[in-house]
Design a protein around this motif. Structure first.
Motif, short mmCIF file in Angstrom:
data_model
loop_
_atom_site.label_atom_id
_atom_site.label_comp_id
_atom_site.label_asym_id
_atom_site.label_seq_id
_atom_site.Cartn_x
_atom_site.Cartn_y
_atom_site.Cartn_z
N VAL A 1 0.84 -1.20 0.00
CA VAL A 1 0.00 0.00 0.00
C VAL A 1 0.88 1.25 0.00
CG1 VAL A 1 -1.69 1.30 1.35
CG2 VAL A 1 -1.89 -1.18 1.16
N SER A 2 0.45 2.23 -0.77
CA SER A 2 1.16 3.50 -0.80
C SER A 2 0.12 4.60 -0.84
CB SER A 2 2.04 3.55 -2.04
OG SER A 2 2.82 4.71 -2.05
N PRO A 3 0.21 5.64 -0.03
CA PRO A 3 1.28 5.86 0.93
C PRO A 3 1.34 4.76 2.00
CG PRO A 3 -0.28 7.72 0.89
CD PRO A 3 -0.78 6.68 -0.03
N ARG A 4 2.51 4.62 2.56
CA ARG A 4 2.85 3.57 3.53
C ARG A 4 1.94 3.61 4.76
NH1 ARG A 4 7.75 5.45 3.95
NH2 ARG A 4 8.73 4.36 2.27
N ILE A 5 1.64 2.42 5.32
CA ILE A 5 0.84 2.33 6.54
C ILE A 5 1.59 1.48 7.57
CG2 ILE A 5 -1.38 2.68 5.43
CD1 ILE A 5 -1.83 -0.32 5.53
N GLY A 6 1.19 1.62 8.84
CA GLY A 6 1.80 0.84 9.91
C GLY A 6 1.08 1.08 11.22
N HIS A 7 1.75 0.76 12.31
CA HIS A 7 1.19 0.88 13.65
C HIS A 7 2.34 1.04 14.63
CE1 HIS A 7 2.10 -3.38 12.98
NE2 HIS A 7 2.38 -3.41 14.28
N ILE A 8 2.04 1.12 15.93
CA ILE A 8 3.11 1.22 16.91
C ILE A 8 3.06 0.05 17.90
CG2 ILE A 8 3.36 3.73 16.74
CD1 ILE A 8 1.81 3.94 19.39
N HIS A 9 4.22 -0.28 18.42
CA HIS A 9 4.37 -1.24 19.53
C HIS A 9 4.78 -0.41 20.74
CE1 HIS A 9 5.71 -4.65 16.55
NE2 HIS A 9 4.45 -4.29 16.37
N ILE A 10 4.24 -0.71 21.90
CA ILE A 10 4.54 0.03 23.12
C ILE A 10 5.01 -0.95 24.19
CG2 ILE A 10 3.59 1.54 24.91
CD1 ILE A 10 1.37 2.19 22.69
N THR A 11 6.22 -0.72 24.71
CA THR A 11 6.78 -1.55 25.77
C THR A 11 7.08 -0.65 26.96
OG1 THR A 11 7.85 -2.95 24.10
CG2 THR A 11 8.62 -3.17 26.38
N VAL A 12 6.58 -1.03 28.13
CA VAL A 12 6.77 -0.25 29.35
C VAL A 12 7.82 -0.93 30.23
CG1 VAL A 12 5.63 0.68 31.40
CG2 VAL A 12 4.38 0.56 29.23
N ASP A 13 8.81 -0.16 30.65
CA ASP A 13 9.82 -0.62 31.62
C ASP A 13 10.50 -1.94 31.26
OD1 ASP A 13 9.39 1.66 33.14
OD2 ASP A 13 7.92 0.70 34.42
#
Length: 118
Positions: free
Chosen positions: A49-61
Motif C-alpha cells: 500500500v502506498s502511501p505507507r501504513i503501519g502501527h506502533i508497539h509500546i513496551t513499558v519498563d
C-alpha cells in the motif's frame, strides 16, 4: 491508493509526557508520524500500500511483552507505581517489523506522599 515512487523514509516523533496529567500519576504521550499513516491494517499484502501504513508497539519498563496500537491517538498509561519509568515506542510495518523507535523516560510522583503533606 496510488504508488508513490521513492517515498521518503518513515519518521516517528514522540513528545515528552504532558506535565499536568503526569503530576496526577497519569501518563499521556503524544506522537506523530511522517511518511507513514497509522492504521489498523495488518499482513504482508498491506506492505504494497502506498502511501505507507503501519502501527506502533509500546513496551513499558523493559517488560518482556508489548502492546500494539493502530489508533494514532495519544498513548495513555495509568496504574504505574511512583518512580522512574521508560516507554519504548516502536513504529512498525503491517507485518510487525520495526522501522524506527523512540524511548521516553519520566518520573511519576508519589501521590500518597504529596497528599499527606496537605
Amino acid at each position: 491508493m496510488i504508488a508513490i515512487e521513492n517515498e521518503a523514509p518513515p519518521k516517528l516523533i514522540v513528545d515528552p509526557p504532558l506535565l499536568e496529567p503526569l503530576a496526577q500519576g497519569r501518563v499521556f504521550i503524544q506522537y506523530r508520524t511522517e511518511n507513514l499513516r497509522v492504521l489498523p491494517v495488518f499482513g504482508k499484502g498491506a506492505l504494497e500500500v502506498s502511501p505507507r501504513i503501519g502501527h506502533i508497539h509500546i513496551t513499558v519498563d523493559d517488560l518482556p511483552w508489548h502492546f500494539v496500537d493502530a489508533s494514532g491517538e495519544t498513548i495513555i498509561l495509568v496504574g504505574l507505581e511512583p518512580g522512574v519509568h521508560k516507554v519504548l515506542i516502536e513504529l512498525a510495518d503491517p507485518t510487525h517489523k520495526v522501522i524506527t523507535s523512540e524511548t521516553v523516560e519520566f518520573t511519576l510522583p508519589d501521590l500518597k506522599k504529596s497528599s499527606s503533606k496537605n
